[in-house]
Write an enzyme that holds these catalytic residues in place. Structure first.
Site, PDB file in Angstrom:
ATOM      1  N   GLN A 123      36.506   7.518  37.399  1.00 12.81           N
ATOM      2  CA  GLN A 123      37.350   6.934  36.165  1.00 12.81           C
ATOM      3  C   GLN A 123      38.769   6.622  36.876  1.00 12.81           C
ATOM      4  OE1 GLN A 123      38.111  10.164  33.560  1.00 12.81           O
ATOM      5  NE2 GLN A 123      38.336   8.733  31.836  1.00 12.81           N
ATOM      6  N   GLY A 124      39.221   5.358  36.519  1.00  9.05           N
ATOM      7  CA  GLY A 124      40.467   4.904  36.881  1.00  9.05           C
ATOM      8  C   GLY A 124      41.494   4.741  35.731  1.00  9.05           C
ATOM      9  N   SER A 126      44.179   7.664  35.150  1.00  7.39           N
ATOM     10  CA  SER A 126      45.636   8.150  35.620  1.00  7.39           C
ATOM     11  C   SER A 126      46.209   7.145  36.658  1.00  7.39           C
ATOM     12  CB  SER A 126      45.347   9.431  36.267  1.00  7.39           C
ATOM     13  OG  SER A 126      44.871  10.410  35.355  1.00  7.39           O
ATOM     14  N   SER A 158      38.675  11.549  40.415  1.00  3.95           N
ATOM     15  CA  SER A 158      37.801  12.350  40.603  1.00  3.95           C
ATOM     16  C   SER A 158      36.578  11.563  41.303  1.00  3.95           C
ATOM     17  CB  SER A 158      37.338  13.058  39.274  1.00  3.95           C
ATOM     18  OG  SER A 158      38.178  14.028  38.926  1.00  3.95           O
ATOM     19  N   GLU A 241      34.484  12.460  26.713  1.00  2.03           N
ATOM     20  CA  GLU A 241      34.979  13.351  27.617  1.00  2.03           C
ATOM     21  C   GLU A 241      35.590  14.667  27.192  1.00  2.03           C
ATOM     22  OE1 GLU A 241      38.702  12.339  29.540  1.00  2.03           O
ATOM     23  OE2 GLU A 241      37.869  12.871  31.625  1.00  2.03           O
TER      24      GLU A 241
END
Length: 390
Positions: A123-124, A126, A158, A241
């Site tokens: 997941q991009g 942050s 992550s 999420e």
């Protein structure tokens, strides 16, 4: 709220527990690619058995399991000490988001690889200097012919070390309010111009990574949900999420059992203050379990997951932190020993979990963000003052 299991759910519990008892492997921690592939093989075993994503609709290869059945699977998986799942971001976030916002062509392109674990996703969202303000992203994507050219940086990604794909947010329009100029883009991690730098953490793991984009060319058809509509798509992802914490109480119960072992190993089992702290943590885990069941019941009655999901996230993340802080307090000076020391209480395992539990109050929305959501959107309190024009 009727929490009794149906005969079908009881039969499924028996089926799952029997299969897990016969198949769960004892895998080493992931230190490199070799160990990671062992976990990928386990994901494929789950896929072959029909357990990779029971929550997915049958049309996409799942079992169309309702939420109570999903909770049964999560509980049994935790009880069986199933290995850490390595494609939870693909199965739990990217896949379901594609089912909502993706075109039939996009669903056909990506969902089979997610389900079989041929493709691992990260997941991009942050970015440096953005903090918890997701809309403050600065990674840009500029359309040139039929490709978007991406430049920027993501952080705290992550599973970024081994991921095959990344679902990310990029800024495609800097001339509109910041929430309106964002696009949701799927990027192949093998594309030229991408550099991944693992982040070595204080617990000696590198579960996170920095991802750099330098003139990375991404096909325009990889946009999900429409150009400049990424904020709405991202909100869908975040609702998945925060969710309901299915079966997590079993994992926390195992942590509490480990805490009791530590208490006994240092001879503190008769200390009334220690006993009070452990009892309070047990009560909190039962409250968490019951609140999760209440959320499940609400959803199964047709009500969507709303901002109330932030209550679950705030509750379990602070409880997890407190479980491991209690263990460190109980160990006292022994907690300072190196893992290899003869007198070390558990030779480092508790330390690793303690350090990782500190992150629970940051990832998936910080504690401060969850409190803001609860205050403003659940309790209806006045909004936090915003900077003019933002």
């Amino acid at each position: 709220m009727d929490l009794r299991e149906t005969p079908e759910m009881q039969a499924f519990r028996e089926e799952v527990s029997t299969w897990l008892a016969a198949n769960v492997p004892d895998l080493p921690p992931v230190k490199g690619k070799e160990e990671f592939e062992l976990y990928r093989a386990w994901e494929r075993a789950l896929f072959d058995a029909g357990y990779a994503a029971i929550h997915w609709p049958k049309a996409f290869g799942g079992r169309d399991a309702d939420l109570m059945t999903q909770a049964v699977f999560a509980e049994e998986y935790a009880r069986a000490n199933g290995p850490q799942r390595i494609n939870t971001l693909g199965l739990g976030l990217a896949g379901p988001t594609l089912m909502v916002h993706g075109t039939p062509e996009q669903q056909a392109q990506w969902l089979p690889g997610i389900l079989s674990c041929e493709d691992i996703w990260c997941q991009g969202f942050s970015e440096p200097d953005a903090g918890s303000d997701l809309a403050a992203i600065r990674t840009t994507a500029v359309l040139e012919d039929d490709h978007y050219v991406v430049n920027g940086q993501k952080i705290w990604t992550s599973g970024g070390r081994f991921a095959d794909w990344i679902f990310t947010l990029v800024r495609t329009n800097p001339d509109v309010p910041k929430h309106k100029g964002i696009t949701y883009l799927m990027i192949d991690m093998s594309t030229p111009g991408i550099e991944v730098r693992p982040i070595n953490q204080i617990n000696n793991d590198a579960g996170f990574a920095e991802v750099f984009f330098d003139d990375v060319r991404v096909p325009a058809e990889n946009v999900v949900g429409g150009v400049d509509n990424g904020w709405q798509v991202a909100m869908t992802t975040l609702s998945f999420e925060r969710g309901t914490g299915l079966g997590s109480h079993v994992r926390f119960q195992k942590d509490l059992d480990g805490l009791v072992d530590i208490v006994r190993s240092v001879g503190a089992q008769d200390d009334p203050k220690v006993r009070d702290r452990i009892a309070a943590l047990h009560v909190r885990n039962q409250v968490f379990r019951r609140n999760g069941q209440r959320t499940l019941t609400s959803i199964t009655n047709g009500k969507p997951v709303g901002p109330e999901a932030s209550l679950n996230k705030l509750f379990w993340s602070t409880m997890e932190r407190d479980i491991f802080e209690t263990g460190m307090d109980v160990m006292g000076p022994l907690a300072e020993l190196a893992p290899e020391a003869d007198a070390a209480v558990d030779h480092g395992t508790w330390h690793k979990k303690y350090w990782y539990s500190r992150a629970a109050c940051i990832y998936a929305g910080t504690t401060q963000i969850q409190k803001n959501i609860i205050a403003e959107r659940v309790l209806g309190l006045p909004k936090e003052p915003r900077v003019a024009g933002k």
